[in-house]
Structures are given as structure tokens and as C-alpha cells.
Design an enzyme around this catalytic site. Structure first.
Site, PDB file in Angstrom:
ATOM      1  CB  ALA A  21      -0.877   0.195   1.208  1.00 53.89           C
ATOM      2  CB  CYS A  66       8.272   5.431 -16.614  1.00 52.44           C
ATOM      3  SG  CYS A  66       9.948   5.762 -17.125  1.00 52.44           S
ATOM      4  NE  ARG A 123      11.093  12.536 -14.435  1.00 48.17           N
ATOM      5  CZ  ARG A 123      11.596  11.571 -15.389  1.00 48.17           C
ATOM      6  NH1 ARG A 123      11.492  12.068 -16.634  1.00 48.17           N
ATOM      7  NH2 ARG A 123      12.405  10.535 -15.095  1.00 48.17           N
TER       8      ARG A 123
END
Length: 213
Positions: free
Chosen positions: A29, A37, A107
Site C-alpha cells: 500500500a 514513466c 517527477r
């Protein structure tokens, strides 16, 4: 679903992982996926399904995207439930900036999305990451940063563990309890041995697991 049902996600994933067709590796979790990606690939796959007229597949993929997009808000709800009040005015330390351990890639990082959301809600947020502080600072200069784990904990009223770095798992809960303003921790990765932290005086909540005193 485990949160809604009062179930223990760790027990559930261990049981599902016993099936060799599924395995245990990808079932942990967490506060959502990120990086450079997978989010891009899911969006591209969704668009391809839509363009091909595979509307059911596109709807399923888009539903997965919506769930992932909702995870920072869900994490904030757990954080505020643990605090018993809104994060406004609270000194919060977030452990983790990269989207996963072992990289400085931030990112679409869930950790930084949660940190930024708490900042928007009026919290004073300090972020610590073993490797990703420089890259995080470029993307989120509005946040405060600490290069050292112990320094990040000083004066914190809440610690949020958001990236599964082993340095956080191996931290000394007793020593850290003497540094924070309040020994309260929300573990969004189920990384810690919560009973050891509780024995050191911490209140610990873990994602998808029932609350314990």
C-alpha cells in the site's frame, strides 16, 4: 477499501500474495504511483484505448488514474484524522521527496504532492530525503528542506513518512521522540515496525491499517 472496511491491508496483501500467479512484490500500500514513466504510460494507454474504440478498457484505465490522483487528498484526510484537527498552523516534517526509494527522481512524486497540499492548507512543511532534496527544491521552492534526518525532526508536531527509504525504517524512535514537539507519525508506506515506535511513546497511524492506541 481496507480503510473503509476497517481491515488490515498488510494481512490482505500477504494473503493475496500467496497465490503464485499474483505474487507479493507489487502489492504494498502507498500514497499513489509517480515518476516519469508510469503516469505517462497509463495516460498514453488510456488515450490509445479511447482512440481504438475500446471504451470499457479506457474507462477502467481512467478510473485507475482518478484513484491515483485522489491519493494526496486521501493522505491528508488520514493525517488530519490522526492530528484531530486541520494541518493549518502545524509544523509538519515529510520524510521523502522522490517518488520511490533509490532515486532522486521527483517527477509526479506523491510525497511532494502531499507536502505541497499541506503547505497550501497552511502547514509549515519541512521535507527530508536522503538524495532528492536538490531536485525537490527546484520543483517546490515554497517548501522548507532539511539535509539531515534528525534536523528535520526537531520541533515537528507531526512526521509523515511518504517514501520507503530504508533510512526511515532504521531510524531510532526513542532518540527522535526527544527532538520532536509531539511524537506523532503517519506512515503512508507501512514501512515501520509500528509497535516499536509506540513503545517509544509515539502515536503511529499506518495507511490501510486499523488505528491502535
Amino acid at each position: 477499501m481496507c480503510t473503509a472496511a476497517g481491515a488490515d491491508v498488510h494481512q490482505l496483501t500477504e494473503a493475496i500474495g500467496l497465490d503464485p500467479r499474483i505474487g507479493r512484490g507489487g502489492l504494498n500500500a502507498g500514497p499513489g504511483y509517480g515518476g516519469g514513466c508510469l503516469p505517462k504510460d497509463v495516460r498514453a494507454f488510456t488515450a490509445s484505448a479511447q482512440a481504438l474504440g475500446a471504451l470499457d478498457a479506457a474507462a477502467l484505465l481512467r478510473a485507475a488514474e482518478r484513484v491515483n490522483e485522489s491519493r494526496p487528498a486521501a493522505a491528508l484526510a488520514l493525517i488530519e484524522q490522526t492530528l484531530g484537527r486541520p494541518v493549518t498552523g502545524v509544523r509538519v516534517t515529510v520524510w521523502g521527496a522522490s517518488f520511490k526509494a533509490g532515486t532522486d527522481d521527483v517527477r509526479e512524486s506523491p510525497a511532494l504532492a502531499i507536502a505541497a497540499l499541506m503547505h497550501q492548507r497552511g502547514a509549515t512543511v519541512t521535507v527530508h530525503d536522503p538524495h532528492a532534496v536538490p531536485t525537490a527544491l527546484v520543483r517546490h521552492p515554497q517548501l522548507d528542506y532539511a539535509e539531515d534526518l534528525e534536523e528535520s525532526a526537531k520541533g515537528a508536531e507531526l512526521i509523515v513518512l511518504a517514501t520507503e527509504w530504508p533510512q526511515f525504517r532504521d531510524a531510532d524512535p526513542k532518540a527522535l521522540a526527544a527532538m520532536v514537539a509531539a511524537p506523532v507519525l503517519v506512515d503512508l508506506r507501512n514501512l515501520l515496525h509500528a509497535d516499536l515506535w509506540r513503545a517509544a511513546g509515539w502515536t503511529v497511524r499506518q495507511l490501510g491499517r486499523p488505528a491502535q492506541e
